[in-house]
Design a protein around this motif. Sequence first.
Motif, PDB file in Angstrom:
ATOM      1  N   GLY A 181       0.802  -1.227   0.000  1.00 38.94           N
ATOM      2  CA  GLY A 181       0.000   0.000   0.000  1.00 38.94           C
ATOM      3  C   GLY A 181       0.830   1.269   0.000  1.00 38.94           C
ATOM      4  O   GLY A 181       0.302   2.367  -0.149  1.00 38.94           O
ATOM      5  N   GLY A 196       3.036   2.200  -2.173  1.00 43.49           N
ATOM      6  CA  GLY A 196       3.246   2.759  -3.515  1.00 43.49           C
ATOM      7  C   GLY A 196       4.415   2.104  -4.232  1.00 43.49           C
ATOM      8  O   GLY A 196       4.993   2.680  -5.158  1.00 43.49           O
ATOM      9  N   LYS A 197       4.740   0.889  -3.825  1.00 43.61           N
ATOM     10  CA  LYS A 197       5.901   0.181  -4.385  1.00 43.61           C
ATOM     11  C   LYS A 197       5.740  -0.086  -5.885  1.00 43.61           C
ATOM     12  O   LYS A 197       6.590   0.304  -6.690  1.00 43.61           O
ATOM     13  CB  LYS A 197       6.047  -1.130  -3.613  1.00 43.61           C
ATOM     14  N   THR A 198       4.647  -0.765  -6.235  1.00 40.89           N
ATOM     15  CA  THR A 198       4.462  -1.138  -7.640  1.00 40.89           C
ATOM     16  C   THR A 198       4.320   0.094  -8.527  1.00 40.89           C
ATOM     17  O   THR A 198       4.904   0.177  -9.615  1.00 40.89           O
ATOM     18  CB  THR A 198       3.219  -2.051  -7.765  1.00 40.89           C
ATOM     19  N   THR A 199       3.569   1.075  -8.050  1.00 42.20           N
ATOM     20  CA  THR A 199       3.399   2.316  -8.811  1.00 42.20           C
ATOM     21  C   THR A 199       4.745   3.013  -9.006  1.00 42.20           C
ATOM     22  O   THR A 199       5.061   3.478 -10.115  1.00 42.20           O
ATOM     23  CB  THR A 199       2.448   3.275  -8.043  1.00 42.20           C
ATOM     24  N   GLN A 210      -1.084  -5.940 -11.881  1.00 41.17           N
ATOM     25  CA  GLN A 210      -0.858  -4.494 -11.766  1.00 41.17           C
ATOM     26  C   GLN A 210       0.470  -4.105 -12.425  1.00 41.17           C
ATOM     27  O   GLN A 210       0.553  -3.112 -13.145  1.00 41.17           O
ATOM     28  CB  GLN A 210      -0.833  -4.130 -10.279  1.00 41.17           C
ATOM     29  N   LYS A 223       3.452   9.751  -2.210  1.00 38.19           N
ATOM     30  CA  LYS A 223       2.233  10.462  -1.793  1.00 38.19           C
ATOM     31  C   LYS A 223       2.537  11.837  -1.202  1.00 38.19           C
ATOM     32  O   LYS A 223       1.856  12.290  -0.292  1.00 38.19           O
ATOM     33  CB  LYS A 223       1.419   9.599  -0.824  1.00 38.19           C
ATOM     34  N   ASP A 265       2.135  14.432  -2.699  1.00 32.66           N
ATOM     35  CA  ASP A 265       1.149  15.360  -3.255  1.00 32.66           C
ATOM     36  C   ASP A 265      -0.087  15.422  -2.364  1.00 32.66           C
ATOM     37  O   ASP A 265      -0.909  16.304  -2.498  1.00 32.66           O
ATOM     38  CB  ASP A 265       0.726  14.892  -4.657  1.00 32.66           C
ATOM     39  N   GLU A 276      -0.235   9.789  -9.073  1.00 33.14           N
ATOM     40  CA  GLU A 276      -0.391   8.409  -9.522  1.00 33.14           C
ATOM     41  C   GLU A 276      -0.023   8.218 -10.995  1.00 33.14           C
ATOM     42  O   GLU A 276      -0.038   7.112 -11.508  1.00 33.14           O
ATOM     43  CB  GLU A 276      -1.832   7.959  -9.274  1.00 33.14           C
TER      44      GLU A 276
HETATM   45  P1  GDP Z   1       2.158  -1.277  -3.173  1.00 33.57           P
HETATM   46  O1  GDP Z   1       1.206  -2.176  -2.460  1.00 33.57           O
HETATM   47  O2  GDP Z   1       3.223  -0.776  -2.248  1.00 33.57           O
HETATM   48  O3  GDP Z   1       2.710  -1.876  -4.426  1.00 33.57           O
HETATM   49  O4  GDP Z   1       1.324   0.040  -3.534  1.00 33.57           O
HETATM   50  P2  GDP Z   1       0.687   0.512  -4.917  1.00 33.57           P
HETATM   51  O5  GDP Z   1       1.750   0.845  -5.884  1.00 33.57           O
HETATM   52  O6  GDP Z   1      -0.341  -0.462  -5.321  1.00 33.57           O
HETATM   53  O7  GDP Z   1       0.028   1.890  -4.467  1.00 33.57           O
HETATM   54  C1  GDP Z   1      -1.015   1.958  -3.509  1.00 33.57           C
HETATM   55  C2  GDP Z   1      -1.907   3.153  -3.848  1.00 33.57           C
HETATM   56  O8  GDP Z   1      -1.192   4.364  -3.680  1.00 33.57           O
HETATM   57  C3  GDP Z   1      -2.390   3.140  -5.303  1.00 33.57           C
HETATM   58  O9  GDP Z   1      -3.720   3.575  -5.330  1.00 33.57           O
HETATM   59  C4  GDP Z   1      -1.473   4.151  -5.986  1.00 33.57           C
HETATM   60  O10 GDP Z   1      -2.058   4.755  -7.117  1.00 33.57           O
HETATM   61  C5  GDP Z   1      -1.268   5.148  -4.857  1.00 33.57           C
HETATM   62  N1  GDP Z   1      -0.004   5.913  -4.988  1.00 33.57           N
HETATM   63  C6  GDP Z   1       1.245   5.427  -5.149  1.00 33.57           C
HETATM   64  N2  GDP Z   1       2.151   6.441  -5.206  1.00 33.57           N
HETATM   65  C7  GDP Z   1       1.445   7.606  -5.097  1.00 33.57           C
HETATM   66  C8  GDP Z   1       1.815   9.003  -5.078  1.00 33.57           C
HETATM   67  O11 GDP Z   1       2.983   9.412  -5.164  1.00 33.57           O
HETATM   68  N3  GDP Z   1       0.786   9.898  -4.922  1.00 33.57           N
HETATM   69  C9  GDP Z   1      -0.515   9.493  -4.789  1.00 33.57           C
HETATM   70  N4  GDP Z   1      -1.434  10.435  -4.626  1.00 33.57           N
HETATM   71  N5  GDP Z   1      -0.887   8.202  -4.792  1.00 33.57           N
HETATM   72  C10 GDP Z   1       0.078   7.263  -4.941  1.00 33.57           C
END
Ligand code: GDP
Length: 302
Positions: free
Chosen positions: A110, A112-115, A146, A255, A257, A283
């Motif tokens: 959650g 933001g790793k994958t993103t 994803q 995040k 922003d 995102e």
């Molecule tokens: P993971 O479980 O660590 O791989 O997390 P995800 O990459 O799935 O990201 C979790 C949520 O955070 C998703 O809805 C992303 O779009 C959101 N997210 C990731 N990075 C950012 C960011 O820099 N800004 C914002 N606003 N949302 C982000």
Amino acid sequence: EKLFSGFSKTRDNLAVIDELLLYWNLADTDRVLDELEEALLVSDFGPKISIKIVESLREEILAGKLKSGDEIKSALKRYVLELLTSKANKSDLQLGFRRPAVIMVVGVNGGGKTTSLGKLAHRLKNEGIKVLMAAGDTFRAAASDQLEVWAERTGSEIVVGEGEKVKAASVLSQAVKRGKQEGFDVVLCDTSGRLHTNYSLMEELSACKRAISKLIPGAPNEVLLVLDGTTGLNMLPQAREFNEVVGITGLILTKLDGSARGGCVASVVDELGIPVKFVGVGEGVEDLQPFDAEAFVNAIFS
Ligand code: GDP
């Protein structure tokens, strides 16, 4: 701009400092510094850093080096900038000469790793770097899907594990082998992120790292820890634990922003001596910026 607006709450918390310093005079120093320390604590700087900053200011004030509120404010910004850069100044990616370079991205679910991995692939591709993604989060069912979306979005190749019980280390090994055979420049490895207190996750991450370095001595070149910038001081124990197990070489703060809590970043960087390499400010595919310590400090203290 996004960074600046993301830190509006931190800036509000710290705005009291401007009022305090406006009417500062030498006789009032103790009270002003107490309140300044309080403002830093409220802004997630953490007790160790807050005390360190305030005591350095007190020393300079008593030595007659800071003679006005403006000078104190500048010194405060200078200290925070130093905290962010002095022990951890290699804020660009260190990919070495051997190809492929391997980057492991770790962090709790959650965050933001994958993103971030997707956005990083986009950045690297824009620089003409040939990127191979590896779907090493074999625990979360939707993680590979994803990442495949991000591979498509960024025009990157991807290695995904086959079968239900596939091990993360084996997917990453497969990707590194393919990276070597097919002349990729960078292999970007996603990993699992179920709760950081889960012992087996840490075992898995060490196994992943071992598997990579077995194929390329010295790799992974970077192990980037993704930290959710809205979690405040909780990020410190997280960073400590990941660092002990896999040796973090850089941070990605995401995040920023949103309603980011900025002060704790200084604590993490100061305690662990690990540089922030990138910040996530949205995102979208373009929303990963190289970390700019000065812009960061200016976004926190208006
Ligand atoms: P993971 O479980 O660590 O791989 O997390 P995800 O990459 O799935 O990201 C979790 C949520 O955070 C998703 O809805 C992303 O779009 C959101 N997210 C990731 N990075 C950012 C960011 O820099 N800004 C914002 N606003 N949302 C982000």
